[in-house]
Scaffold this motif. Sequence first.
Motif, short mmCIF file in Angstrom:
data_model
loop_
_atom_site.label_atom_id
_atom_site.label_comp_id
_atom_site.label_asym_id
_atom_site.label_seq_id
_atom_site.Cartn_x
_atom_site.Cartn_y
_atom_site.Cartn_z
N VAL A 24 9.77 -10.30 -3.72
CA VAL A 24 10.67 -9.28 -3.18
C VAL A 24 9.89 -8.20 -2.45
O VAL A 24 10.27 -7.77 -1.35
CB VAL A 24 11.53 -8.67 -4.30
CG1 VAL A 24 12.34 -7.49 -3.77
CG2 VAL A 24 12.47 -9.72 -4.87
N GLY A 25 8.78 -7.76 -3.03
CA GLY A 25 7.98 -6.72 -2.39
C GLY A 25 7.52 -7.15 -1.01
O GLY A 25 7.57 -6.37 -0.04
N ALA A 26 7.09 -8.41 -0.90
CA ALA A 26 6.64 -8.90 0.40
C ALA A 26 7.81 -9.09 1.35
O ALA A 26 7.68 -8.86 2.56
CB ALA A 26 5.89 -10.22 0.20
N LEU A 61 7.36 -4.11 4.25
CA LEU A 61 7.03 -2.69 4.34
C LEU A 61 5.96 -2.46 5.41
O LEU A 61 5.13 -3.32 5.67
CB LEU A 61 6.55 -2.17 2.99
CG LEU A 61 7.57 -2.33 1.84
CD1 LEU A 61 6.94 -1.91 0.52
CD2 LEU A 61 8.82 -1.53 2.12
N LYS A 62 5.96 -1.28 5.98
CA LYS A 62 5.03 -0.95 7.06
C LYS A 62 4.51 0.47 6.89
O LYS A 62 4.95 1.19 5.98
CB LYS A 62 5.72 -1.11 8.41
CG LYS A 62 6.93 -0.20 8.60
CD LYS A 62 7.66 -0.51 9.88
CE LYS A 62 8.83 0.45 10.12
NZ LYS A 62 9.79 0.49 9.01
N ALA A 63 3.62 0.86 7.74
CA ALA A 63 3.06 2.21 7.69
C ALA A 63 4.18 3.24 7.77
O ALA A 63 5.09 3.13 8.58
CB ALA A 63 2.09 2.41 8.85
N GLY A 64 4.10 4.20 6.89
CA GLY A 64 5.13 5.23 6.83
C GLY A 64 6.14 5.01 5.73
O GLY A 64 6.78 5.96 5.26
N ALA A 93 0.13 -1.36 -0.01
CA ALA A 93 -0.43 -0.17 0.64
C ALA A 93 -1.69 -0.52 1.44
O ALA A 93 -1.89 -0.03 2.56
CB ALA A 93 -0.75 0.90 -0.40
N GLU A 94 -2.52 -1.37 0.86
CA GLU A 94 -3.78 -1.72 1.52
C GLU A 94 -3.56 -2.61 2.74
O GLU A 94 -4.23 -2.47 3.76
CB GLU A 94 -4.72 -2.41 0.54
CG GLU A 94 -6.07 -2.77 1.15
CD GLU A 94 -7.06 -3.26 0.11
OE1 GLU A 94 -7.86 -4.15 0.45
OE2 GLU A 94 -7.04 -2.74 -1.02
N THR A 95 -2.64 -3.56 2.63
CA THR A 95 -2.49 -4.55 3.70
C THR A 95 -1.49 -4.13 4.78
O THR A 95 -1.64 -4.51 5.94
CB THR A 95 -2.05 -5.90 3.13
OG1 THR A 95 -0.82 -5.75 2.40
CG2 THR A 95 -3.12 -6.46 2.20
N ASN A 96 -0.45 -3.38 4.40
CA ASN A 96 0.60 -3.05 5.36
C ASN A 96 0.64 -1.57 5.74
O ASN A 96 1.44 -1.17 6.58
CB ASN A 96 1.97 -3.46 4.81
CG ASN A 96 2.07 -4.95 4.59
OD1 ASN A 96 1.43 -5.72 5.30
ND2 ASN A 96 2.86 -5.37 3.63
N GLY A 97 -0.17 -0.77 5.08
CA GLY A 97 -0.20 0.65 5.41
C GLY A 97 0.90 1.46 4.77
O GLY A 97 1.07 2.63 5.08
N ALA A 98 1.67 0.83 3.85
CA ALA A 98 2.70 1.59 3.13
C ALA A 98 2.02 2.63 2.25
O ALA A 98 0.87 2.49 1.84
CB ALA A 98 3.56 0.66 2.30
#
Length: 402
Positions: A95-97, A101-104, A126-131
């Motif tokens: 579900v998380g993937a 999610l993206k930066a911001g 957070a590390e991979t998508n910038g969330a």
Amino acid sequence: MTSAGNPAPTLDAAIRAAFPDLAGTYLDVSARGPLPLAARRAAEAMLLSQATGAIAKADWFDMAERVRRKAAAMLSVAPQDIAFTKNASDGLNMVGAALRLKAGDRIVVAPAFEHPNNVLPWLWQAETNGAELVQIAPSQGEDVEDAIIAAIDDRTRLVAVTSIDFASGRRTDLHRIGTVCRARGVFLLVDAAQSAGVLAEDMSVLPVDGWATAAQKGLLGLYGLGLLYVNPAWMDRLRPVFLARFSVDMAEANEAAGPEGGWQLKPNAGRFEVGNHNFVALAALEASLDLLALVGRAEVERRATSAAATLRAGIADLGLPLLPLAEAHRGHIVSVGDAIGSGHDSTDTPWINALSIAIREAGVVHSVRRGVLRLSTHVHALPEVVARALQSIEDWQRKTMR
């Protein structure tokens, strides 16, 4: 299984008969639940069918859909809102993937109250998508719910919480958090590894958008199988990372049919299923779900929490410290100790180690998690089971006071 006079003895007898192989005083459902006899026999029958080559795969698929319906009934949802996974972590990550999610975008979680498997996926996002991961640390005396709600803002996309803290046994007020999340358009994802099968969780009432669990704890099943519920109102906004034949609808129904004739993503939770199921574990789970349905989900919760309350009261009467929990946050886990600390299976606190060793030798199956001794109950924790556990604790205390 009930009578007009007093149904409890009849139901007690049925529960005892369901666990004839269970030895000792078992109070470790939070690690793994005891396997009912019917579940073991169902799994053995599946293994035998493959061992003899008498495999009717169409029947296996039919069985899987029965289990899906029974799991859905347990949660008061539609069968198509349930997907089969490998475990709770699998469902949480799916579900998380799928939220992409993206930066911001912001994720809110309170790590001190979560299993690492409901923290690591969000660190990775957070590390991979910038969330942005907002890690909540409630101040002294502040409710976790208050702290989480205060952190929700216009950029929050996901709130990840546990239904029950695996160490302290604290029960989360999902309705309170979910009401705020729903009003703000935030996805509430619940790690239900500790509550599934024990607490009466009704998704027609609870404002929960995603719910993931494993089968081997309160669902009284086997390792290697999990359940994932997804609120259908979110389905169009969830894009799974992986895709396989079972994730899509095709013109041809055969499981080996190719996409040449056209395909489309399944409009329901089935989009998260990427291959053949763990049919042996599904067969066992069906038998366990039948037992839980026989008892009734409200009665299962009442029995489990009542047994825990008796344990809590008895341990308090002996003068041993318990992690403080407000009545509204108590469930089926009783944690003995002064405070959350460190340690898995053992702890830095000498008297808890000594107590753990003593009651284990007396046949009380339990866990030590985050520095506290954890006792966890379910329908099998009948009065005699609770009495034996309390007697073992009292015997240890009497010996240490000599």
